[in-house]
Design an enzyme around this catalytic site. Structure first.
Site, PDB file in Angstrom:
ATOM      1  N   TYR A  71       6.564  -9.657   7.221  1.00 11.66           N
ATOM      2  CA  TYR A  71       6.439  -8.208   7.399  1.00 11.66           C
ATOM      3  C   TYR A  71       6.971  -7.832   8.777  1.00 11.66           C
ATOM      4  O   TYR A  71       6.853  -8.598   9.735  1.00 11.66           O
ATOM      5  CB  TYR A  71       4.974  -7.777   7.302  1.00 11.66           C
ATOM      6  CG  TYR A  71       4.427  -7.720   5.906  1.00 11.66           C
ATOM      7  CD1 TYR A  71       4.537  -6.570   5.130  1.00 11.66           C
ATOM      8  CD2 TYR A  71       3.773  -8.826   5.355  1.00 11.66           C
ATOM      9  CE1 TYR A  71       4.014  -6.510   3.853  1.00 11.66           C
ATOM     10  CE2 TYR A  71       3.258  -8.784   4.065  1.00 11.66           C
ATOM     11  CZ  TYR A  71       3.383  -7.616   3.319  1.00 11.66           C
ATOM     12  OH  TYR A  71       2.877  -7.573   2.049  1.00 11.66           O
ATOM     13  N   ASP A  96       0.823  -1.209   0.000  1.00 12.34           N
ATOM     14  CA  ASP A  96       0.000   0.000   0.000  1.00 12.34           C
ATOM     15  C   ASP A  96       0.856   1.257   0.000  1.00 12.34           C
ATOM     16  O   ASP A  96       2.061   1.219   0.275  1.00 12.34           O
ATOM     17  CB  ASP A  96      -0.902   0.026   1.234  1.00 12.34           C
ATOM     18  CG  ASP A  96      -1.963  -1.054   1.213  1.00 12.34           C
ATOM     19  OD1 ASP A  96      -2.271  -1.544   0.108  1.00 12.34           O
ATOM     20  OD2 ASP A  96      -2.466  -1.407   2.293  1.00 12.34           O
TER      21      ASP A  96
END
Length: 267
Positions: free
Chosen positions: A111, A55
């Site tokens: 992540y 994103d």
């Protein structure tokens, strides 16, 4: 000849990974440089694919793109590409099979989220984190896209305390849109005593009225992607260019953080 690039980038400089008209994206920046050098004609003819569509604001230390080289394979190396790229860096190159797709061939993704310590209860954070490990319906912790299966498996979720902040590391085969950031915010809320583990368990079971909002994107980085049999090789000059650029950004950020820290102390 099909080539895969391991790339890193500063997500705050882009409007996300996926190319879009009229805005600057990571994919658009890569295609711009590869086309400029004559390595590819365009994204479609070169079968250009990415591993993860991060994103807006989300950074990466290990994302992967792959494409068919149409001309000048000698130019596909970090030394050359990093000279032309802005806010993104090639950290490794690998020749891959013709059918290689960086997203579908990935074995796992990791992540990391960097969370400033707000006076958290560390044990509560760890207890909350443990609830997400395994296979669950993550509808309450994601922004769902039509046709996407909300069931995902997380194989590892670790909360590590450092000086003044926490690092939350999440590993799984695949992730839903905003899934990592919403999980992080749930852990944060548990650490502040604003959310109970029982509430997280109910939400994972499908019992919820409101979803957990996502944590800010700037704290998230795609840290690693695992592949079987794919080795990325970097070149010294390309890596040195990346180190210089990243150190400059680090210096600016650290100076600003020190300045604001002193202001807070004096208030």
């Amino acid at each position: 000849m099909r080539i895969a690039l391991r790339i890193a980038y500063d997500g705050t400089a882009f409007y996300g990974f996926q190319r879009q008209p009229d805005v600057r994206t990571v994919e658009g920046e890569l295609i711009r440089v590869l086309s400029k050098l004559g390595v590819i004609g365009d994204a479609e003819s070169s079968n250009f694919k990415g591993a993860s569509r991060t994103d807006r604001g989300v950074s990466a230390f290990f994302n992967v793109v792959a494409f068919d080289v149409e001309n000048r394979p000698d130019l596909v190396r970090g030394e050359v590409l990093n000279h032309h790229l802005r806010d993104a860096w090639v950290l490794g190159v690998a020749e891959v099979p013709d059918g290689f797709h960086p997203r579908f061939w990935a074995k796992s993704k990791t992540y990391r989220y960097y969370l400033v310590d707000e006076g958290f209860d560390e044990e509560a954070m760890r207890n909350c984190a443990s609830l997400f490990i395994g296979t669950h319906d993550f509808s309450a912790f994601a922004r769902l896209e039509p046709g996407k299966d909300p069931v995902r498996e997380l194989t590892r979720l670790e909360v590590s305390r450092r000086h003044g902040y926490y690092v939350i590391e999440i590993e799984g085969k695949s992730f839903l849109w905003e899934m990592a950031r919403r999980i992080v915010n749930a852990i944060r809320l548990c650490g502040l005593g604003l959310m109970e583990p029982e509430e997280v368990e109910r939400m994972l079971a499908g019992d919820y009225e409101k979803k957990v909002p996502p944590a800010r994107p700037e704290g998230l980085i795609l840290w690693h992607i695992s592949y079987e049999g794919i080795e990325f090789e970097g070149d010294e000059r390309g890596l040195n260019k990346a180190k210089r650029d990243l150190f400059e950004r680090y210096s600016r950020a650290l100076t600003r953080a020190a300045l604001l820290g002193d202001v807070l102390i004096e208030l």
